[in-house]
Motif scaffolding. Structure first.
Motif, PDB file in Angstrom:
ATOM      1  N   LEU A 189     -23.026 -43.694   5.256  1.00 25.32           N
ATOM      2  CA  LEU A 189     -22.543 -44.589   4.411  1.00 25.32           C
ATOM      3  C   LEU A 189     -23.560 -44.852   3.643  1.00 25.32           C
ATOM      4  N   TYR A 190     -24.706 -43.592   3.715  1.00 23.02           N
ATOM      5  CA  TYR A 190     -25.578 -43.550   2.517  1.00 23.02           C
ATOM      6  C   TYR A 190     -24.886 -42.541   1.151  1.00 23.02           C
ATOM      7  N   LEU A 191     -23.714 -41.550   1.804  1.00 28.33           N
ATOM      8  CA  LEU A 191     -23.002 -41.213   0.375  1.00 28.33           C
ATOM      9  C   LEU A 191     -21.870 -41.796   0.349  1.00 28.33           C
ATOM     10  N   ASN A 192     -22.065 -43.037   0.994  1.00 20.75           N
ATOM     11  CA  ASN A 192     -20.443 -43.914   0.044  1.00 20.75           C
ATOM     12  C   ASN A 192     -21.356 -44.944  -0.643  1.00 20.75           C
ATOM     13  N   LYS A 193     -22.657 -45.014  -0.849  1.00 20.86           N
ATOM     14  CA  LYS A 193     -23.152 -45.856  -1.463  1.00 20.86           C
ATOM     15  C   LYS A 193     -22.930 -47.847  -0.857  1.00 20.86           C
ATOM     16  N   GLN A 194     -23.709 -47.273  -0.011  1.00 16.51           N
ATOM     17  CA  GLN A 194     -23.507 -48.716   1.350  1.00 16.51           C
ATOM     18  C   GLN A 194     -24.876 -48.489   1.833  1.00 16.51           C
ATOM     19  N   LEU A 195     -25.945 -49.235   1.118  1.00 18.67           N
ATOM     20  CA  LEU A 195     -27.443 -48.194   1.249  1.00 18.67           C
ATOM     21  C   LEU A 195     -27.896 -49.464   2.279  1.00 18.67           C
ATOM     22  N   PRO A 196     -27.720 -50.881   1.485  1.00 18.47           N
ATOM     23  CA  PRO A 196     -28.290 -51.910   2.761  1.00 18.47           C
ATOM     24  C   PRO A 196     -27.614 -51.092   4.649  1.00 18.47           C
ATOM     25  N   GLU A 197     -26.892 -50.677   4.394  1.00 10.52           N
ATOM     26  CA  GLU A 197     -25.906 -50.475   6.044  1.00 10.52           C
ATOM     27  C   GLU A 197     -26.863 -49.166   6.869  1.00 10.52           C
ATOM     28  N   ALA A 198     -27.088 -48.074   5.434  1.00 13.37           N
ATOM     29  CA  ALA A 198     -27.465 -47.066   5.786  1.00 13.37           C
ATOM     30  C   ALA A 198     -28.895 -46.749   6.328  1.00 13.37           C
ATOM     31  N   GLN A 199     -29.818 -47.832   5.723  1.00 16.35           N
ATOM     32  CA  GLN A 199     -30.493 -48.371   6.082  1.00 16.35           C
ATOM     33  C   GLN A 199     -30.954 -48.460   7.645  1.00 16.35           C
ATOM     34  N   LYS A 200     -29.669 -50.342   7.992  1.00 14.20           N
ATOM     35  CA  LYS A 200     -29.410 -49.771   9.114  1.00 14.20           C
ATOM     36  C   LYS A 200     -29.716 -49.118   9.872  1.00 14.20           C
ATOM     37  N   ILE A 259     -17.868 -35.260   7.361  1.00 18.71           N
ATOM     38  CA  ILE A 259     -18.835 -35.122   5.368  1.00 18.71           C
ATOM     39  C   ILE A 259     -19.275 -33.642   4.283  1.00 18.71           C
ATOM     40  N   GLU A 260     -19.715 -33.168   5.225  1.00 22.07           N
ATOM     41  CA  GLU A 260     -20.108 -31.813   4.514  1.00 22.07           C
ATOM     42  C   GLU A 260     -18.524 -31.149   3.776  1.00 22.07           C
ATOM     43  N   GLU A 261     -17.344 -31.241   4.247  1.00 27.43           N
ATOM     44  CA  GLU A 261     -15.437 -31.241   3.345  1.00 27.43           C
ATOM     45  C   GLU A 261     -15.336 -32.406   2.596  1.00 27.43           C
ATOM     46  N   GLY A 262     -16.662 -33.047   3.129  1.00 28.91           N
ATOM     47  CA  GLY A 262     -15.326 -34.521   1.988  1.00 28.91           C
ATOM     48  C   GLY A 262     -14.809 -35.647   2.336  1.00 28.91           C
ATOM     49  N   ASN A 263     -14.909 -35.507   3.799  1.00 26.67           N
ATOM     50  CA  ASN A 263     -13.504 -35.971   4.517  1.00 26.67           C
ATOM     51  C   ASN A 263     -14.611 -37.724   5.109  1.00 26.67           C
ATOM     52  N   LEU A 264     -15.000 -38.409   4.301  1.00 27.79           N
ATOM     53  CA  LEU A 264     -16.312 -38.703   4.561  1.00 27.79           C
ATOM     54  C   LEU A 264     -15.077 -40.244   4.963  1.00 27.79           C
ATOM     55  N   PRO A 265     -13.544 -41.016   4.975  1.00 28.90           N
ATOM     56  CA  PRO A 265     -13.069 -41.459   5.702  1.00 28.90           C
ATOM     57  C   PRO A 265     -12.989 -40.984   6.947  1.00 28.90           C
ATOM     58  N   PHE A 266     -12.301 -40.124   7.181  1.00 31.97           N
ATOM     59  CA  PHE A 266     -12.358 -39.356   8.527  1.00 31.97           C
ATOM     60  C   PHE A 266     -13.434 -39.445   9.862  1.00 31.97           C
ATOM     61  N   ALA A 267     -14.228 -39.182   8.736  1.00 29.99           N
ATOM     62  CA  ALA A 267     -16.140 -39.596   9.544  1.00 29.99           C
ATOM     63  C   ALA A 267     -16.132 -40.794   9.725  1.00 29.99           C
ATOM     64  N   ARG A 268     -16.379 -41.775   8.586  1.00 29.78           N
ATOM     65  CA  ARG A 268     -16.814 -42.647   9.317  1.00 29.78           C
ATOM     66  C   ARG A 268     -15.806 -43.593  10.362  1.00 29.78           C
ATOM     67  N   ARG A 269     -14.220 -43.024  10.063  1.00 26.35           N
ATOM     68  CA  ARG A 269     -13.790 -43.453  11.550  1.00 26.35           C
ATOM     69  C   ARG A 269     -13.908 -42.938  12.951  1.00 26.35           C
ATOM     70  N   LEU A 270     -14.066 -41.338  12.639  1.00 20.38           N
ATOM     71  CA  LEU A 270     -14.782 -41.097  14.358  1.00 20.38           C
ATOM     72  C   LEU A 270     -15.870 -41.393  14.543  1.00 20.38           C
ATOM     73  N   LEU A 271     -16.749 -42.105  13.967  1.00 20.86           N
ATOM     74  CA  LEU A 271     -17.553 -42.233  13.975  1.00 20.86           C
ATOM     75  C   LEU A 271     -17.879 -43.831  14.477  1.00 20.86           C
TER      76      LEU A 271
END
Length: 156
Positions: A84-95, A51-63
């Motif tokens: 999810l927050y960084l990907n602007k998926q706010l309801p999912e991030a809150q969950k 995530i810090e490196e900006g690789n959200l797709p990898f982070a999401r797949r791994l998680l």
């Protein structure tokens, strides 16, 4: 000496990460993740680095993969909530953050992150409440205090 002992490798990865040696930390974490069995703490840190490196797709797949085998890991849910927050998926991030809190993640950190989600969603009163909760749980939480001050300055 302990090339397949996951706790030793994880400790070494955490020290490397703390010493700003992200590449070494990644290598150690990847070694852990190749070992048999679930390693949620290693996966959470590896995703955080991604995530810090900006690789959200990898982070999401791994998680997502790791949550299937360790659904009771607060660290995985908390890190997934951040992605999810960084990907602007706010309801999912809150969950995910709420789940992380229920599983034992630090109250102050979850409150801070839920404040960020509420603020991004335009729920400023809720954001103020969450930041106040974070500061109350951890008076040294300068990030939460800073966000709280910014909200107060915007709308006293």
């Amino acid at each position: 000496v302990c090339s397949t002992h996951a706790p030793t490798l994880l400790a070494d990865a955490v020290v490397s990460y703390d010493e700003h040696q992200a590449v070494r930390a990644q290598q150690l974490l990847d070694e852990i993740l190749m070992l048999t069995g679930p390693h949620p703490d290693a996966a959470a840190l590896r995703a955080r680095i991604a995530i810090e490196e900006g690789n959200l797709p990898f982070a999401r797949r791994l998680l997502e993969q790791q949550l299937r085998v360790s659904p009771d890991s607060a660290a995985l849910h908390e890190t997934f909530g951040a992605a999810l927050y960084l990907n602007k998926q706010l309801p999912e991030a809150q969950k995910e953050l709420t789940t992380a809190g229920a599983l034992g993640a630090p109250t102050w950190r979850i409150a801070y992150h839920l404040g960020l989600v509420a603020e991004a969603a335009g729920r400023l009163d809720e954001a103020r409440q969450r930041y106040t909760e974070s500061v109350g749980s951890n008076p040294g939480s300068t990030l939460a205090q800073s966000r709280l001050n910014a909200l107060k300055a915007r709308n006293p």
